[in-house]
Scaffold this active site. Structure first.
Site, PDB file in Angstrom:
ATOM      1  CD  GLU A 294      -2.806  -1.092  -0.050  1.00  0.00           C
ATOM      2  OE1 GLU A 294      -3.061   0.001  -0.589  1.00  0.00           O
ATOM      3  OE2 GLU A 294      -3.221  -2.173  -0.504  1.00  0.00           O
TER       4      GLU A 294
ATOM      5  CB  CYS B 108      -1.526   6.954   2.109  1.00  0.00           C
ATOM      6  SG  CYS B 108      -2.816   6.250   3.144  1.00  0.00           S
TER       7      CYS B 108
HETATM    8  P1  NAP Z   1       8.978   4.068   3.679  1.00  0.00           P
HETATM    9  O1  NAP Z   1      10.120   4.960   3.862  1.00  0.00           O
HETATM   10  O2  NAP Z   1       8.803   3.438   2.352  1.00  0.00           O
HETATM   11  O3  NAP Z   1       9.138   2.935   4.816  1.00  0.00           O
HETATM   12  C1  NAP Z   1       8.197   1.886   5.045  1.00  0.00           C
HETATM   13  C2  NAP Z   1       8.925   0.663   5.590  1.00  0.00           C
HETATM   14  O4  NAP Z   1       9.642  -0.013   4.558  1.00  0.00           O
HETATM   15  C3  NAP Z   1       9.951   0.951   6.667  1.00  0.00           C
HETATM   16  O5  NAP Z   1       9.922  -0.135   7.588  1.00  0.00           O
HETATM   17  C4  NAP Z   1      11.251   0.995   5.897  1.00  0.00           C
HETATM   18  O6  NAP Z   1      12.386   0.687   6.654  1.00  0.00           O
HETATM   19  C5  NAP Z   1      11.024  -0.081   4.875  1.00  0.00           C
HETATM   20  N1  NAP Z   1      11.760   0.137   3.620  1.00  0.00           N
HETATM   21  C6  NAP Z   1      11.604   1.196   2.777  1.00  0.00           C
HETATM   22  N2  NAP Z   1      12.399   1.037   1.699  1.00  0.00           N
HETATM   23  C7  NAP Z   1      13.061  -0.135   1.870  1.00  0.00           C
HETATM   24  C8  NAP Z   1      14.035  -0.843   1.095  1.00  0.00           C
HETATM   25  N3  NAP Z   1      14.470  -0.365  -0.080  1.00  0.00           N
HETATM   26  N4  NAP Z   1      14.510  -2.004   1.582  1.00  0.00           N
HETATM   27  C9  NAP Z   1      14.075  -2.488   2.761  1.00  0.00           C
HETATM   28  N5  NAP Z   1      13.156  -1.860   3.539  1.00  0.00           N
HETATM   29  C10 NAP Z   1      12.661  -0.703   3.110  1.00  0.00           C
HETATM   30  O7  NAP Z   1       7.609   4.806   3.986  1.00  0.00           O
HETATM   31  P2  NAP Z   1       7.254   5.734   5.258  1.00  0.00           P
HETATM   32  O8  NAP Z   1       8.051   6.959   5.211  1.00  0.00           O
HETATM   33  O9  NAP Z   1       7.296   4.936   6.484  1.00  0.00           O
HETATM   34  O10 NAP Z   1       5.726   6.116   5.049  1.00  0.00           O
HETATM   35  C11 NAP Z   1       5.296   7.226   4.311  1.00  0.00           C
HETATM   36  C12 NAP Z   1       4.735   6.767   2.983  1.00  0.00           C
HETATM   37  O11 NAP Z   1       3.777   5.742   3.204  1.00  0.00           O
HETATM   38  C13 NAP Z   1       4.003   7.846   2.220  1.00  0.00           C
HETATM   39  O12 NAP Z   1       4.364   7.739   0.877  1.00  0.00           O
HETATM   40  C14 NAP Z   1       2.529   7.485   2.414  1.00  0.00           C
HETATM   41  O13 NAP Z   1       1.681   7.937   1.389  1.00  0.00           O
HETATM   42  C15 NAP Z   1       2.610   6.001   2.460  1.00  0.00           C
HETATM   43  N6  NAP Z   1       1.474   5.400   3.158  1.00  0.00           N
HETATM   44  C16 NAP Z   1       0.603   4.643   2.460  1.00  0.00           C
HETATM   45  C17 NAP Z   1      -0.503   4.099   3.088  1.00  0.00           C
HETATM   46  C18 NAP Z   1      -1.490   3.265   2.325  1.00  0.00           C
HETATM   47  O14 NAP Z   1      -2.318   2.632   2.952  1.00  0.00           O
HETATM   48  N7  NAP Z   1      -1.443   3.244   1.016  1.00  0.00           N
HETATM   49  C19 NAP Z   1      -0.706   4.322   4.448  1.00  0.00           C
HETATM   50  C20 NAP Z   1       0.221   5.088   5.140  1.00  0.00           C
HETATM   51  C21 NAP Z   1       1.317   5.616   4.474  1.00  0.00           C
HETATM   52  P3  NAP Z   1      13.117   1.764   7.596  1.00  0.00           P
HETATM   53  O15 NAP Z   1      12.429   1.679   8.901  1.00  0.00           O
HETATM   54  O16 NAP Z   1      14.500   1.243   7.666  1.00  0.00           O
HETATM   55  O17 NAP Z   1      13.012   3.090   6.945  1.00  0.00           O
END
Ligand code: NAP
Length: 490
Positions: free
Chosen positions: A248, A285
């Site tokens: 998501e 999001c």
């Molecule tokens: P994120 O930076 O992508 O991180 C999400 C998780 O994935 C974290 O645990 C992160 O680890 C891990 N991760 C990210 N890239 C990775 C990679 N290349 N390899 C391994 N692990 C990786 O997102 P965020 O900043 O937490 O959240 C904000 C985003 O989420 C926004 O874009 C928002 O729109 C979206 N969001 C979507 C929804 C939905 O339901 N669609 C809901 C809420 C938020 P680390 O802890 O090490 O960073």
């Protein structure tokens, strides 16, 4: 030895001592413990699953004060929002408990034998479902309860009969560890294996990628950025045995406001929209990132009203200093790509001021950069000449969690075309209100075409989320003892 550090979201200062990141061997152990727990949990009765889910909800509520205090330090989201989110998380756990108890995961299609040769005749068949196996769950930063350790993915996976290994988000590490401590107590009190819910901590490839690659992991559940989701989806696909990856992701959630409605209700709608754009400092999001208006005096007046209403909003600090920098960079990127700012004040080091800009539809359609999510309180007005051009704008967006359509209350050719265009790209189409706020309900669909989700035919919020972790199996001419299990796997 690698470490990870919790941070005070308001000051950017370290919170507590550095924490030791898990080694690849520890990640493997968590996945193996989940695989061991799967044997028993997949065959568990609905009542047992419900008991665990309710126990987890109770434990969250009993520790509310400490949890909310810690969450506020690590995220700056404020006690009101965080208490509400904890309520929602407990509600969600109990809702999946009720579903487990009702035997939703065990529902079957009974297709009795039909005498005679094919194609009409066939053996007795029962179509039921089995849980996929251990799920690697990636928490999001902006929902430290509802999309984190005990969030919707964990609740729905457990209700389906799957163990979970959580990759803790570095943005709220101490909170994740505290919640995990509560989980371990609940599991022990119910004599369930500790490995049924695991937690690993540490950055990027050492931990998250290693977890996704482990042969015991049967599915990935991710809430986060489109970039992170795309990277982990590639990992899931590159495994010797690829697995489903439910990502998501980010979204720009177009709002289309038609001039006739704006002429009568523009001021109210502007106030509502300004609140939605800056809610939670725009860190949703479902935040409305694009507002499509058709050229008209009522639309011009609406832009004035929106600019004034938005200027009065004072968003709180962002989740991390990194996000604050990313927001500034995103705004800069939009300006470089040719938008004209209507509201642009810098704010302070932690909390930005809302950003509003405008651009012509032709330019918006031509510039891919303008269709990327800017995470924070930013929105872009896109000026269209006509309904036809509005539809072109939607097509250019391509995929979104939501589209909001204000002013389509009467059936006309234009209204039908707009509803069709909105449904073609969104998981949820709203006709009133704003897209922020996602109800946990039977009718919910949270997930739209790419880039908002990797599996648009599934949802991560609402009752249907359980379906993601169940795989259909047909039992043909099964013996009586297998059928007597009434859909419960062996
Ligand atoms: P994120 O930076 O992508 O991180 C999400 C998780 O994935 C974290 O645990 C992160 O680890 C891990 N991760 C990210 N890239 C990775 C990679 N290349 N390899 C391994 N692990 C990786 O997102 P965020 O900043 O937490 O959240 C904000 C985003 O989420 C926004 O874009 C928002 O729109 C979206 N969001 C979507 C929804 C939905 O339901 N669609 C809901 C809420 C938020 P680390 O802890 O090490 O960073």
């Amino acid at each position: 030895m690698k470490t990870v550090q919790s941070t005070n979201a308001r000051t950017g200062e370290p919170l507590g001592a550095p924490l030791v990141a898990h080694t690849p061997e520890q990640v493997d152990k968590a996945a193996e413990a989940a695989a061991l727990a799967f044997a028993g949990w997949q065959a568990s009765a609905g009542g047992q699953r419900a008991q665990l889910l309710r126990g987890l909800a109770d434990a969250l509520e009993a520790d509310r004060e400490e949890l909310v205090t810690l969450a506020d330090l690590e995220t700056a989201l404020g006690p009101v929002r965080l208490n509400g989110e904890l309520d929602r998380t407990a509600f969600q756990l109990r809702r999946f408990a009720d579903m487990a108890e009702r035997g939703v995961a065990f529902e079957r299609t009974d297709d009795p034998a039909v005498a005679g040769g094919p194609p009409v005749g066939h053996p007795a068949m029962v179509r039921q479902r089995v849980p996929l196996g251990p799920v690697a769950m990636f928490s999001a930063s902006n929902f430290p309860f509802a999309f984190s350790v005990l969030g919707g993915d964990t609740a729905s996976a457990l209700a389906a009969g799957c163990p979970v290994v959580v990759k803790a988000h570095t943005g709220h590490l101490l909170l994740s560890i505290r919640v995990f401590g509560l989980i371990q107590k609940v599991l022990a009190s119910l004599n369930l294996p500790a490995g049924l819910i695991g937690l690993v901590q540490g950055g990027g490839s050492d931990v998250g990628v290693r977890l996704m690659q482990h042969e015991s992991i049967a599915a990935g559940a991710f809430t986060g950025s489109t970039r992170g989701g795309a990277a982990l989806q590639a990992v899931a696909n590159a495994r010797p045995r690829p697995i489903p990856f439910y990502g998501e992701l980010g979204s720009i959630n177009p709002v289309i406001a038609l001039p006739a409605l704006l002429a009568s209700k523009g001021a109210d709608l502007a106030a509502t929209l300004a609140g939605s754009i800056s809610l939670g400092c725009g860190q949703f999001c479902t935040s409305p990132g694009v507002i499509v208006l058709i050229k008209d005096p009522a639309s011009n007046a609406f832009v004035q009203q929106l600019t004034t209403a938005l200027a009065a909003q004072k968003p709180h600090a962002m989740l991390t200093p990194g996000m604050r920098q990313a927001f500034d960079a995103g705004v800069e990127h939009m300006v470089t790509a040719g938008v004209k700012p209507l509201l642009q004040e810098v704010g302070n080091a932690e909390a930005p001021r809302p950003f509003l800009a405008q651009v012509d539809a032709v330019h918006f359609i031509a510039k891919t950069a303008l269709r990327e999510e800017v995470f924070g309180p930013a929105s872009l007005i896109v000026w269209a000449d006509s309904v036809a051009q509005t539809l072109e704008v939607l097509q250019a967006v391509g995929g979104s969690l939501t589209v909001t359509l204000w002013g389509a209350d009467t059936e006309t050719d234009d209204a039908r075309a707009l509803v069709r265009g909105a449904m073609a790209i969104a998981g949820r189409v709203l006709f009133t209100g704003v897209p922020t706020g996602v109800a946990v309900s039977a009718g919910q669909q949270h997930g739209g075409p790419w880039p908002s989700s990797t599996q648009p035919m599934t949802t991560s919020v609402g009752d249907a989320a359980i379906d993601r972790f169940l795989r259909p199996v047909c039992l043909q001419d099964a013996p009586a003892w297998v059928l007597a299990r009434q859909g419960r796997p062996c």
